[in-house]
Design a protein around this motif. Structure first.
Motif, PDB file in Angstrom:
ATOM      1  N   GLY A   1       0.772  -1.247   0.000  1.00 30.51           N
ATOM      2  CA  GLY A   1       0.000   0.000   0.000  1.00 30.51           C
ATOM      3  C   GLY A   1       0.797   1.288   0.000  1.00 30.51           C
ATOM      4  O   GLY A   1       0.215   2.379  -0.076  1.00 30.51           O
ATOM      5  N   LEU A   2       2.121   1.208   0.099  1.00 27.33           N
ATOM      6  CA  LEU A   2       2.899   2.439   0.213  1.00 27.33           C
ATOM      7  C   LEU A   2       3.256   3.053  -1.134  1.00 27.33           C
ATOM      8  O   LEU A   2       3.565   4.234  -1.222  1.00 27.33           O
ATOM      9  CB  LEU A   2       4.200   2.176   0.986  1.00 27.33           C
ATOM     10  N   ALA A   3       3.227   2.247  -2.168  1.00 31.27           N
ATOM     11  CA  ALA A   3       3.627   2.770  -3.479  1.00 31.27           C
ATOM     12  C   ALA A   3       2.585   3.767  -3.972  1.00 31.27           C
ATOM     13  O   ALA A   3       1.417   3.707  -3.585  1.00 31.27           O
ATOM     14  CB  ALA A   3       3.764   1.618  -4.467  1.00 31.27           C
ATOM     15  N   PRO A   4       3.004   4.689  -4.834  1.00 27.37           N
ATOM     16  CA  PRO A   4       2.037   5.653  -5.374  1.00 27.37           C
ATOM     17  C   PRO A   4       1.039   4.975  -6.300  1.00 27.37           C
ATOM     18  O   PRO A   4       1.353   3.972  -6.957  1.00 27.37           O
ATOM     19  CB  PRO A   4       2.919   6.662  -6.131  1.00 27.37           C
ATOM     20  N   GLU A   5      -0.142   5.535  -6.337  1.00 27.55           N
ATOM     21  CA  GLU A   5      -1.182   5.009  -7.221  1.00 27.55           C
ATOM     22  C   GLU A   5      -0.863   5.394  -8.668  1.00 27.55           C
ATOM     23  O   GLU A   5      -0.527   6.542  -8.952  1.00 27.55           O
ATOM     24  CB  GLU A   5      -2.531   5.618  -6.821  1.00 27.55           C
TER      25      GLU A   5
ATOM     26  N   PRO B   1       4.894  10.511 -11.956  1.00 33.73           N
ATOM     27  CA  PRO B   1       5.159  11.544 -12.964  1.00 33.73           C
ATOM     28  C   PRO B   1       6.555  11.359 -13.558  1.00 33.73           C
ATOM     29  O   PRO B   1       7.465  10.874 -12.889  1.00 33.73           O
ATOM     30  CB  PRO B   1       5.085  12.843 -12.158  1.00 33.73           C
TER      31      PRO B   1
END
Lengths: 230, 168
Positions: A10-14, A18
Protein backbone atom coordinates in the motif's frame (compact mmCIF):
# COMPACT_ATOMS: atom_id res chain seq x y z
CA UNK A 1 -4.98 -8.31 5.45
CA UNK A 2 -2.18 -7.94 8.00
CA UNK A 3 -0.20 -4.76 8.54
CA UNK A 4 2.79 -6.53 7.05
CA UNK A 5 0.89 -7.14 3.82
CA UNK A 6 -0.61 -3.65 3.72
CA UNK A 7 2.82 -2.11 4.15
CA UNK A 8 4.22 -4.21 1.33
CA UNK A 9 1.44 -3.32 -1.08
CA UNK A 10 0.00 0.00 0.00
CA UNK A 11 2.90 2.44 0.21
CA UNK A 12 3.63 2.77 -3.48
CA UNK A 13 2.04 5.65 -5.37
CA UNK A 14 -1.18 5.01 -7.22
CA UNK A 15 -0.68 4.74 -10.98
CA UNK A 16 2.37 5.71 -12.93
CA UNK A 17 4.68 8.19 -11.22
CA UNK A 18 5.16 11.54 -12.96
CA UNK A 19 8.01 11.59 -15.45
CA UNK A 20 11.28 13.14 -14.37
CA UNK A 21 11.84 16.61 -15.76
CA UNK A 22 15.40 17.01 -16.95
CA UNK A 23 15.16 20.74 -16.44
CA UNK A 24 15.33 20.05 -12.71
CA UNK A 25 18.94 19.03 -13.20
CA UNK A 26 19.66 22.28 -15.01
CA UNK A 27 18.17 24.21 -12.12
CA UNK A 28 20.29 22.20 -9.70
CA UNK A 29 23.37 23.12 -11.69
CA UNK A 30 22.41 26.81 -11.45
CA UNK A 31 21.93 26.49 -7.70
CA UNK A 32 25.24 24.72 -7.31
CA UNK A 33 27.01 27.48 -9.23
CA UNK A 34 25.39 30.19 -7.12
CA UNK A 35 26.32 28.36 -3.93
CA UNK A 36 29.86 28.02 -5.17
CA UNK A 37 30.08 31.74 -5.90
CA UNK A 38 28.69 32.56 -2.43
CA UNK A 39 31.24 30.26 -0.81
CA UNK A 40 34.13 31.75 -2.69
CA UNK A 41 32.91 35.29 -2.05
CA UNK A 42 32.33 34.61 1.63
CA UNK A 43 35.73 33.01 1.98
CA UNK A 44 37.49 35.91 0.32
CA UNK A 45 35.47 38.39 2.36
CA UNK A 46 36.20 36.61 5.62
CA UNK A 47 39.88 36.44 4.75
CA UNK A 48 39.93 40.15 3.94
CA UNK A 49 38.18 41.05 7.20
CA UNK A 50 40.48 38.82 9.22
CA UNK A 51 43.54 40.30 7.54
CA UNK A 52 42.31 43.84 8.16
CA UNK A 53 41.70 43.09 11.83
CA UNK A 54 45.10 41.47 12.18
CA UNK A 55 46.84 44.42 10.53
CA UNK A 56 44.91 46.92 12.64
CA UNK A 57 45.95 45.09 15.79
CA UNK A 58 49.60 44.92 14.77
CA UNK A 59 50.85 48.23 16.27
CA UNK A 60 49.02 47.59 19.54
CA UNK A 61 50.51 44.15 19.92
CA UNK A 62 54.03 45.45 19.22
CA UNK A 63 53.61 48.26 21.77
CA UNK A 64 52.37 45.87 24.44
CA UNK A 65 55.32 43.62 23.94
CA UNK A 66 57.95 46.33 23.68
CA UNK A 67 59.59 45.31 26.96
CA UNK A 68 60.10 41.75 25.89
CA UNK A 69 61.52 39.95 22.92
CA UNK A 70 60.59 41.39 19.51
CA UNK A 71 57.30 39.84 18.52
CA UNK A 72 56.74 38.12 15.23
CA UNK A 73 53.26 38.93 14.03
CA UNK A 74 51.54 36.77 11.46
CA UNK A 75 48.21 38.08 10.23
CA UNK A 76 45.95 35.06 10.23
CA UNK A 77 43.11 34.05 8.00
CA UNK A 78 40.32 31.76 9.07
CA UNK A 79 40.81 28.16 8.07
CA UNK A 80 37.13 27.54 7.60
CA UNK A 81 33.95 29.48 7.16
CA UNK A 82 30.26 28.90 7.05
CA UNK A 83 28.00 29.70 4.17
CA UNK A 84 25.52 31.52 6.33
CA UNK A 85 25.71 32.76 9.87
CA UNK A 86 22.85 34.07 11.92
CA UNK A 87 22.79 35.32 15.45
CA UNK A 88 19.65 34.44 17.32
CA UNK A 89 19.56 35.92 20.80
CA UNK A 90 17.82 33.57 23.20
CA UNK A 91 15.65 34.59 26.05
CA UNK A 92 14.64 31.38 27.84
CA UNK A 93 16.00 30.89 31.36
CA UNK A 94 18.07 27.91 30.27
CA UNK A 95 19.99 29.94 27.64
CA UNK A 96 23.51 31.27 27.86
CA UNK A 97 24.38 28.98 30.72
CA UNK A 98 26.88 26.33 31.63
CA UNK A 99 24.92 23.60 33.35
CA UNK A 100 26.41 20.82 35.45
CA UNK A 101 25.07 17.74 37.21
CA UNK A 102 26.41 16.02 40.29
CA UNK A 103 28.49 12.86 39.98
CA UNK A 104 26.45 10.09 38.39
CA UNK A 105 25.38 7.29 40.72
CA UNK A 106 23.84 4.02 39.70
CA UNK A 107 20.38 4.10 41.21
CA UNK A 108 19.11 7.46 39.88
CA UNK A 109 20.67 6.75 36.51
CA UNK A 110 18.96 3.39 36.15
CA UNK A 111 15.69 4.76 37.49
CA UNK A 112 15.63 7.23 34.62
CA UNK A 113 14.80 4.25 32.38
CA UNK A 114 11.86 3.03 34.46
CA UNK A 115 8.80 2.35 32.37
CA UNK A 116 10.58 2.74 29.05
CA UNK A 117 11.27 -0.92 28.32
CA UNK A 118 14.94 -0.01 27.90
CA UNK A 119 16.19 -0.95 31.35
CA UNK A 120 18.20 -3.88 30.01
CA UNK A 121 20.58 -1.40 28.38
CA UNK A 122 21.04 0.59 31.60
CA UNK A 123 24.08 -1.17 33.13
CA UNK A 124 25.98 -1.08 29.82
CA UNK A 125 25.53 2.66 29.39
CA UNK A 126 25.98 3.47 33.07
CA UNK A 127 29.43 1.90 32.88
CA UNK A 128 30.39 4.94 30.77
CA UNK A 129 28.75 7.43 33.13
CA UNK A 130 29.73 6.05 36.53
CA UNK A 131 31.17 8.78 38.74
CA UNK A 132 31.12 11.33 35.93
CA UNK A 133 29.40 14.69 35.66
CA UNK A 134 27.35 15.92 32.75
CA UNK A 135 28.20 19.38 31.44
CA UNK A 136 25.76 21.15 29.16
CA UNK A 137 26.66 24.50 27.62
CA UNK A 138 23.84 26.26 25.77
CA UNK A 139 24.59 29.64 24.27
CA UNK A 140 23.55 31.55 21.14
CA UNK A 141 21.97 28.47 19.65
CA UNK A 142 25.12 26.38 20.04
CA UNK A 143 25.16 23.46 22.48
CA UNK A 144 27.95 21.32 23.86
CA UNK A 145 27.36 18.18 25.89
CA UNK A 146 30.37 16.78 27.73
CA UNK A 147 30.81 13.87 30.09
CA UNK A 148 33.59 13.90 32.65
CA UNK A 149 34.42 14.76 36.26
CA UNK A 150 38.05 15.80 36.12
CA UNK A 151 38.56 15.70 32.38
CA UNK A 152 36.32 15.42 29.36
CA UNK A 153 35.79 11.78 28.44
CA UNK A 154 33.12 12.25 25.78
CA UNK A 155 31.87 15.39 24.08
CA UNK A 156 29.28 16.25 21.46
CA UNK A 157 28.37 19.55 19.88
CA UNK A 158 25.29 20.74 18.08
CA UNK A 159 22.57 23.33 18.01
CA UNK A 160 19.46 23.85 20.09
CA UNK A 161 16.15 25.63 19.88
CA UNK A 162 13.88 26.54 22.76
CA UNK A 163 10.18 26.48 21.94
CA UNK A 164 7.99 27.20 24.92
CA UNK A 165 8.69 24.60 27.57
CA UNK A 166 10.63 22.36 25.24
CA UNK A 167 14.20 22.45 24.06
CA UNK A 168 15.29 20.49 20.99
CA UNK A 169 18.92 19.64 20.44
CA UNK A 170 20.32 18.70 17.06
CA UNK A 171 23.60 16.95 17.83
CA UNK A 172 26.17 16.17 15.18
CA UNK A 173 26.55 12.55 16.30
CA UNK A 174 23.61 12.01 18.66
CA UNK A 175 20.79 12.93 16.33
CA UNK A 176 17.90 15.06 17.45
CA UNK A 177 16.47 15.03 20.94
CA UNK A 178 13.73 16.98 22.67
CA UNK A 179 13.25 17.61 26.39
CA UNK A 180 10.88 19.59 28.52
CA UNK A 181 12.74 21.94 30.78
CA UNK A 182 12.03 23.46 34.16
CA UNK A 183 14.27 26.12 35.64
CA UNK A 184 14.32 27.97 38.95
CA UNK A 185 16.65 30.36 40.74
CA UNK A 186 17.75 29.74 44.32
CA UNK A 187 19.94 31.82 46.64
CA UNK A 188 22.95 29.78 45.56
CA UNK A 189 22.50 29.14 41.86
CA UNK A 190 20.07 28.33 39.11
CA UNK A 191 18.66 24.86 38.66
CA UNK A 192 17.31 23.18 35.57
CA UNK A 193 15.56 19.83 35.24
CA UNK A 194 15.00 18.11 31.92
CA UNK A 195 12.28 15.58 31.13
CA UNK A 196 12.77 13.34 28.12
CA UNK A 197 10.29 13.79 25.28
CA UNK A 198 11.79 12.14 22.22
CA UNK A 199 15.04 11.27 20.50
CA UNK A 200 16.13 10.02 17.14
CA UNK A 201 19.72 9.24 16.46
CA UNK A 202 22.37 6.55 16.09
CA UNK A 203 22.97 4.09 18.89
CA UNK A 204 25.32 5.19 21.65
CA UNK A 205 27.46 2.82 23.70
CA UNK A 206 25.66 -0.15 22.20
CA UNK A 207 22.18 1.01 23.12
CA UNK A 208 19.44 3.15 21.59
CA UNK A 209 20.38 6.80 21.93
CA UNK A 210 17.35 7.35 24.16
CA UNK A 211 19.06 5.30 26.88
CA UNK A 212 22.13 7.51 27.03
CA UNK A 213 20.13 10.72 26.81
CA UNK A 214 17.72 9.72 29.55
CA UNK A 215 20.53 8.62 31.86
CA UNK A 216 22.79 11.60 31.17
CA UNK A 217 20.27 14.40 30.91
CA UNK A 218 17.39 13.46 33.19
CA UNK A 219 18.84 11.54 36.13
CA UNK A 220 19.87 14.65 38.04
CA UNK A 221 18.96 18.33 37.90
CA UNK A 222 21.55 20.64 36.42
CA UNK A 223 22.93 23.64 38.29
CA UNK A 224 24.90 26.63 37.05
CA UNK A 225 28.55 27.14 37.80
CA UNK A 226 30.00 30.62 37.40
CA UNK A 227 33.11 30.68 35.29
CA UNK A 228 32.76 27.01 34.42
CA UNK A 229 33.15 25.80 30.92
CA UNK A 230 34.96 23.21 28.88
CA UNK B 1 29.81 22.90 -11.86
CA UNK B 2 28.60 20.53 -14.57
CA UNK B 3 26.04 17.74 -14.60
CA UNK B 4 27.68 14.85 -16.39
CA UNK B 5 25.75 12.28 -18.40
CA UNK B 6 26.28 9.81 -15.56
CA UNK B 7 24.80 12.25 -13.07
CA UNK B 8 21.79 12.89 -15.29
CA UNK B 9 21.29 9.15 -15.74
CA UNK B 10 21.41 8.59 -11.98
CA UNK B 11 19.00 11.46 -11.45
CA UNK B 12 16.48 9.94 -13.86
CA UNK B 13 16.88 6.53 -12.25
CA UNK B 14 16.63 7.55 -8.61
CA UNK B 15 14.85 10.87 -8.30
CA UNK B 16 11.20 9.76 -8.18
CA UNK B 17 11.94 6.90 -5.86
CA UNK B 18 13.87 9.17 -3.49
CA UNK B 19 11.01 11.69 -3.53
CA UNK B 20 8.46 9.03 -2.70
CA UNK B 21 10.55 7.53 0.07
CA UNK B 22 11.02 10.98 1.59
CA UNK B 23 7.31 11.53 1.19
CA UNK B 24 6.61 8.60 3.49
CA UNK B 25 8.67 10.45 6.11
CA UNK B 26 7.30 13.95 5.50
CA UNK B 27 3.77 13.31 4.17
CA UNK B 28 4.16 16.40 2.04
CA UNK B 29 4.91 15.73 -1.61
CA UNK B 30 6.02 19.26 -2.50
CA UNK B 31 8.30 19.42 0.52
CA UNK B 32 9.60 15.95 -0.33
CA UNK B 33 10.57 17.16 -3.79
CA UNK B 34 12.46 20.07 -2.22
CA UNK B 35 14.31 17.75 0.12
CA UNK B 36 15.14 15.31 -2.68
CA UNK B 37 16.41 18.13 -4.85
CA UNK B 38 18.55 19.43 -1.99
CA UNK B 39 20.03 15.96 -1.67
CA UNK B 40 20.72 15.76 -5.40
CA UNK B 41 22.27 19.23 -5.19
CA UNK B 42 24.69 17.92 -2.56
CA UNK B 43 25.37 14.98 -4.84
CA UNK B 44 26.11 17.32 -7.73
CA UNK B 45 28.51 19.34 -5.62
CA UNK B 46 30.35 16.22 -4.49
CA UNK B 47 29.96 14.29 -7.72
CA UNK B 48 33.70 14.04 -8.40
CA UNK B 49 34.09 12.08 -5.17
CA UNK B 50 30.76 10.27 -4.83
CA UNK B 51 30.71 9.08 -8.43
CA UNK B 52 33.65 6.83 -7.55
CA UNK B 53 31.62 5.08 -4.84
CA UNK B 54 30.06 1.72 -5.56
CA UNK B 55 26.54 3.02 -5.11
CA UNK B 56 26.12 6.78 -5.53
CA UNK B 57 22.38 6.19 -5.42
CA UNK B 58 22.65 4.91 -1.86
CA UNK B 59 24.66 8.00 -0.93
CA UNK B 60 22.02 10.42 -2.17
CA UNK B 61 19.27 8.35 -0.56
CA UNK B 62 21.06 8.45 2.78
CA UNK B 63 21.49 12.22 2.53
CA UNK B 64 17.82 12.67 1.58
CA UNK B 65 16.59 10.54 4.48
CA UNK B 66 18.73 12.45 6.96
CA UNK B 67 17.50 15.74 5.56
CA UNK B 68 13.92 14.52 5.76
CA UNK B 69 14.22 13.44 9.38
CA UNK B 70 15.79 16.76 10.29
CA UNK B 71 13.21 18.68 8.28
CA UNK B 72 10.47 16.79 10.08
CA UNK B 73 12.01 17.70 13.43
CA UNK B 74 12.27 21.37 12.47
CA UNK B 75 8.70 21.27 11.26
CA UNK B 76 7.53 19.87 14.58
CA UNK B 77 9.36 22.64 16.45
CA UNK B 78 7.89 25.24 14.11
CA UNK B 79 4.40 23.85 14.55
CA UNK B 80 4.75 23.91 18.29
CA UNK B 81 5.68 27.59 18.00
CA UNK B 82 2.89 28.41 15.61
CA UNK B 83 0.26 26.02 16.88
CA UNK B 84 -2.51 28.54 16.51
CA UNK B 85 -1.58 29.49 12.98
CA UNK B 86 -1.30 25.90 11.78
CA UNK B 87 -4.35 24.52 13.56
CA UNK B 88 -6.46 22.49 11.18
CA UNK B 89 -3.81 22.27 8.48
CA UNK B 90 -4.02 19.13 6.39
CA UNK B 91 -0.52 17.66 6.29
CA UNK B 92 -1.41 15.79 3.13
CA UNK B 93 -2.86 18.74 1.27
CA UNK B 94 0.15 18.90 -1.03
CA UNK B 95 -0.33 15.32 -2.21
CA UNK B 96 -3.16 16.04 -4.60
CA UNK B 97 -1.26 14.97 -7.71
CA UNK B 98 0.44 11.87 -6.35
CA UNK B 99 -1.56 9.71 -3.99
CA UNK B 100 -0.63 6.45 -2.26
CA UNK B 101 -2.51 3.23 -2.96
CA UNK B 102 -3.54 2.95 0.69
CA UNK B 103 -4.39 6.42 1.94
CA UNK B 104 -5.54 5.19 5.36
CA UNK B 105 -2.20 3.49 5.85
CA UNK B 106 -0.35 6.68 4.95
CA UNK B 107 -2.49 8.64 7.38
CA UNK B 108 -1.56 6.19 10.12
CA UNK B 109 2.12 6.34 9.18
CA UNK B 110 2.05 10.10 9.73
CA UNK B 111 1.55 9.41 13.43
CA UNK B 112 4.83 7.49 13.70
CA UNK B 113 8.15 9.05 14.75
CA UNK B 114 10.26 10.12 11.77
CA UNK B 115 12.89 7.40 12.16
CA UNK B 116 10.19 4.72 12.20
CA UNK B 117 8.69 6.25 9.06
CA UNK B 118 12.10 6.20 7.40
CA UNK B 119 12.66 2.56 8.35
CA UNK B 120 9.20 1.61 7.08
CA UNK B 121 9.76 3.42 3.79
CA UNK B 122 13.13 1.83 3.13
CA UNK B 123 12.10 -1.66 4.19
CA UNK B 124 8.59 -1.95 2.81
CA UNK B 125 8.42 0.60 0.02
CA UNK B 126 11.92 0.03 -1.33
CA UNK B 127 12.06 -3.61 -0.25
CA UNK B 128 15.51 -3.28 1.31
CA UNK B 129 16.70 -5.84 3.87
CA UNK B 130 17.14 -4.78 7.48
CA UNK B 131 20.93 -4.68 7.19
CA UNK B 132 20.76 -2.27 4.26
CA UNK B 133 18.21 -0.09 6.03
CA UNK B 134 20.56 0.02 9.01
CA UNK B 135 23.40 1.15 6.75
CA UNK B 136 21.25 3.90 5.28
CA UNK B 137 20.02 5.08 8.66
CA UNK B 138 23.42 4.77 10.36
CA UNK B 139 22.23 2.52 13.12
CA UNK B 140 22.42 -1.12 14.16
CA UNK B 141 20.22 -3.73 12.44
CA UNK B 142 18.66 -4.45 15.83
CA UNK B 143 17.62 -0.83 16.06
CA UNK B 144 15.95 -1.05 12.66
CA UNK B 145 14.11 -4.18 13.78
CA UNK B 146 12.89 -2.30 16.86
CA UNK B 147 11.76 0.62 14.68
CA UNK B 148 9.87 -1.74 12.38
CA UNK B 149 8.38 -3.73 15.24
CA UNK B 150 7.13 -0.63 17.02
CA UNK B 151 5.85 0.84 13.76
CA UNK B 152 3.85 -2.31 12.97
CA UNK B 153 2.43 -2.43 16.47
CA UNK B 154 1.40 1.22 16.36
CA UNK B 155 -0.08 0.88 12.88
CA UNK B 156 -1.98 -2.24 13.89
CA UNK B 157 -3.45 -0.39 16.86
CA UNK B 158 -4.39 2.57 14.70
CA UNK B 159 -5.84 0.57 11.83
CA UNK B 160 -7.23 -2.33 13.83
CA UNK B 161 -5.25 -4.92 11.91
CA UNK B 162 -3.30 -7.98 12.94
CA UNK B 163 0.48 -7.91 13.12
CA UNK B 164 2.33 -10.59 11.24
CA UNK B 165 6.02 -10.11 11.06
CA UNK B 166 8.44 -12.00 8.88
CA UNK B 167 11.26 -9.58 9.61
CA UNK B 168 12.52 -10.15 13.14
Amino acid sequence: MSIEDRLRSGLAPEGEPPSVDDRVVDRLVDRARRRHRVRVGTGVGAAAVATAIALAALPQVQWNQSDSEPAVNHPTTPTEYTETWTFQPQTAPIDSQSWLTQLAQERPSLESLDGTGLSRYGPRVFARLRGEQVHLNVKYGEATLSIGAHAVRFSWSGTYEVAGRQVTFDWAELGTSTFEWQAKTTDLNRQMSLTFVSAEGPDQFGAPVEVFLRMAMTSYPFTTREGFGF
Amino acid sequence: VQATDEYRWLFRQEYRSVVWTVNVVLSDYARSEEVAQDAFLRLLEKWDKVSRYDRPGAWVRRVAIRMAVRADRREQVRRRRERTATAGRDAGADMAEVVPRDAALMDAIRQLPAKQRAAVALHYLEDRPVQEVADLLDCAPATVSVHLHRARQRLAETLGEGVESHVD
